[in-house]
Design an enzyme around this catalytic site. Structure first.
Site, PDB file in Angstrom:
ATOM      1  N   HIS A 112       0.866  -1.210   0.087  1.00  0.00           N
ATOM      2  CA  HIS A 112      -0.133   0.057   0.094  1.00  0.00           C
ATOM      3  C   HIS A 112       0.875   1.225  -0.073  1.00  0.00           C
ATOM      4  O   HIS A 112       1.798   1.373   0.939  1.00  0.00           O
ATOM      5  CB  HIS A 112      -0.839  -0.008   1.259  1.00  0.00           C
ATOM      6  CG  HIS A 112      -2.157   0.935   1.425  1.00  0.00           C
ATOM      7  ND1 HIS A 112      -2.947   0.640   2.115  1.00  0.00           N
ATOM      8  CD2 HIS A 112      -2.278   1.993   0.397  1.00  0.00           C
ATOM      9  CE1 HIS A 112      -3.820   1.951   1.852  1.00  0.00           C
ATOM     10  NE2 HIS A 112      -3.529   2.669   0.700  1.00  0.00           N
ATOM     11  N   LEU A 115      -2.065   7.612   0.303  1.00  0.00           N
ATOM     12  CA  LEU A 115      -2.942   7.810   1.422  1.00  0.00           C
ATOM     13  C   LEU A 115      -3.061   6.389   2.183  1.00  0.00           C
ATOM     14  O   LEU A 115      -3.898   5.575   1.675  1.00  0.00           O
ATOM     15  CB  LEU A 115      -4.171   8.309   1.113  1.00  0.00           C
ATOM     16  CG  LEU A 115      -5.193   8.406   2.399  1.00  0.00           C
ATOM     17  CD1 LEU A 115      -4.427   9.134   3.365  1.00  0.00           C
ATOM     18  CD2 LEU A 115      -6.325   9.041   2.015  1.00  0.00           C
ATOM     19  N   MET A 156      -2.445   1.587  -4.540  1.00  0.00           N
ATOM     20  CA  MET A 156      -2.247   3.086  -4.683  1.00  0.00           C
ATOM     21  C   MET A 156      -3.671   4.027  -4.584  1.00  0.00           C
ATOM     22  O   MET A 156      -4.479   4.063  -5.038  1.00  0.00           O
ATOM     23  CB  MET A 156      -1.675   3.501  -5.963  1.00  0.00           C
ATOM     24  CG  MET A 156      -0.633   2.670  -6.463  1.00  0.00           C
ATOM     25  SD  MET A 156      -0.008   2.944  -8.314  1.00  0.00           S
ATOM     26  CE  MET A 156       0.902   4.407  -7.769  1.00  0.00           C
ATOM     27  N   GLU A 157      -3.442   4.478  -3.184  1.00  0.00           N
ATOM     28  CA  GLU A 157      -4.661   5.099  -2.633  1.00  0.00           C
ATOM     29  C   GLU A 157      -4.646   6.566  -2.759  1.00  0.00           C
ATOM     30  O   GLU A 157      -3.718   7.180  -2.119  1.00  0.00           O
ATOM     31  CB  GLU A 157      -4.995   4.961  -1.319  1.00  0.00           C
ATOM     32  CG  GLU A 157      -6.363   5.595  -0.834  1.00  0.00           C
ATOM     33  CD  GLU A 157      -6.735   4.871   0.903  1.00  0.00           C
ATOM     34  OE1 GLU A 157      -7.545   5.415   1.306  1.00  0.00           O
ATOM     35  OE2 GLU A 157      -6.184   3.765   1.130  1.00  0.00           O
ATOM     36  N   VAL A 158      -5.675   7.411  -3.382  1.00  0.00           N
ATOM     37  CA  VAL A 158      -5.534   8.931  -3.744  1.00  0.00           C
ATOM     38  C   VAL A 158      -4.350   9.354  -4.225  1.00  0.00           C
ATOM     39  O   VAL A 158      -3.774  10.308  -3.521  1.00  0.00           O
ATOM     40  CB  VAL A 158      -5.948   9.441  -2.382  1.00  0.00           C
ATOM     41  CG1 VAL A 158      -6.659  11.026  -2.835  1.00  0.00           C
ATOM     42  CG2 VAL A 158      -7.406   8.748  -1.759  1.00  0.00           C
TER      43      VAL A 158
END
Length: 260
Positions: A112, A115, A156-158
């Site tokens: 991860h 964000l 891949m968050e935000v």
């Protein structure tokens, strides 16, 4: 039917977009598999440990709960239990060092970047990460570190969509977009957002396909109404009726009364 293997997922990279949903209930997992979802995930906690076997036909991922594992040994033990419960991969939001320990034993790991909610204080809270040169370089280095550690995929968050696009082109990892644009390999949403179960704030990256919150409100109103009707029937003597009870034969009751 077992669903896509890690090998299948990696071979699909760059060829087609894949759909991935995070579920919280068994019926959601079953419905997602029936709908043809490529990937389904949930937290690896006791009450959800049977979800993978209930949702045959999709690649199932169990997530290792944040802050549960103090070292590689603890995480590896839980990851192996998750695989034994039917998962084909595990999510791990911890460091490349820990990810490497899992990957060394053949555990397929989704890591991860961007964000990462439990680590959001380091990047300024719940906001996009990667808009500045420093942040973009940090994300790129993290992706490379996870790649070297042996992960097979990265959430891949935000992350800015154009940055996520360029990273996707340059990494062997399967890239999973949670609010990071349509050029990643996989699109990811939480079932609660997708089904419209949340009230108030809806994440910018989410798309709502149904309004389950309204349906749950309707059901709650019906619960209250049913309870009120029941209370009224009890108070008035309308419940129970003859159909809800059974009776002794008069002669048997008379014999009983004669003996007490």
């Amino acid at each position: 039917m077992r669903g896509m293997t890690v090998k299948d997922l990696l071979e699909a990279k760059g060829k087609r977009q894949m759909a991935y949903v995070q579920v919280a209930r068994e019926e959601e997992a079953v419905a997602a598999a029936e709908a043809g979802m490529d990937m389904i995930g949930t937290a690896f906690i006791p009450e959800r440990a049977h979800f993978a076997k209930a949702a045959a036909g999709a690649h199932f991922q169990f997530g290792l709960p944040w802050r549960k594992h103090a070292d590689v040994t603890e995480a590896l033990r839980d990851a192996m239990a998750a695989m034994q419960a039917g998962a084909q991969s595990v999510y791990c939001g911890m460091s490349p060092t820990l990810v490497e320990g899992l990957a060394r034993e053949g555990i397929p790991v989704i890591c991860h970047v961007g964000l990462v909610p439990p680590k959001a204080t380091w990047t300024g809270g719940y906001r996009a990460v990667g808009k500045t040169l420093d942040q973009a370089q940090m994300i790129w280095q993290q992706v490379r570190d996870f790649e070297a550690a042996g992960a097979f995929a990265v959430e891949m968050e935000v992350v800015p969509a154009n940055l996520a696009c360029e990273i996707t082109k340059r990494t062997s990892l399967l890239t999973v977009s949670l609010g990071s644009g349509g050029d990643c390999d996989v699109q990811y949403l939480f079932s609660a957002d997708l089904l419209g179960e949340n009230r108030g704030h809806i994440p910018r990256h989410a798309k709502v396909y149904r309004n389950f919150a309204a349906e749950r409100d309707r059901m709650q109103d019906d619960r209250i109404a049913a309870y009120r009707e029941y209370i009224a029937d009890v108070t008035s003597g309308a419940f129970p009726e003859a159909g809800q009870i059974t009776q002794m034969e008069d002669s048997a009751l008379a014999d009983f009364l004669s003996k007490i």
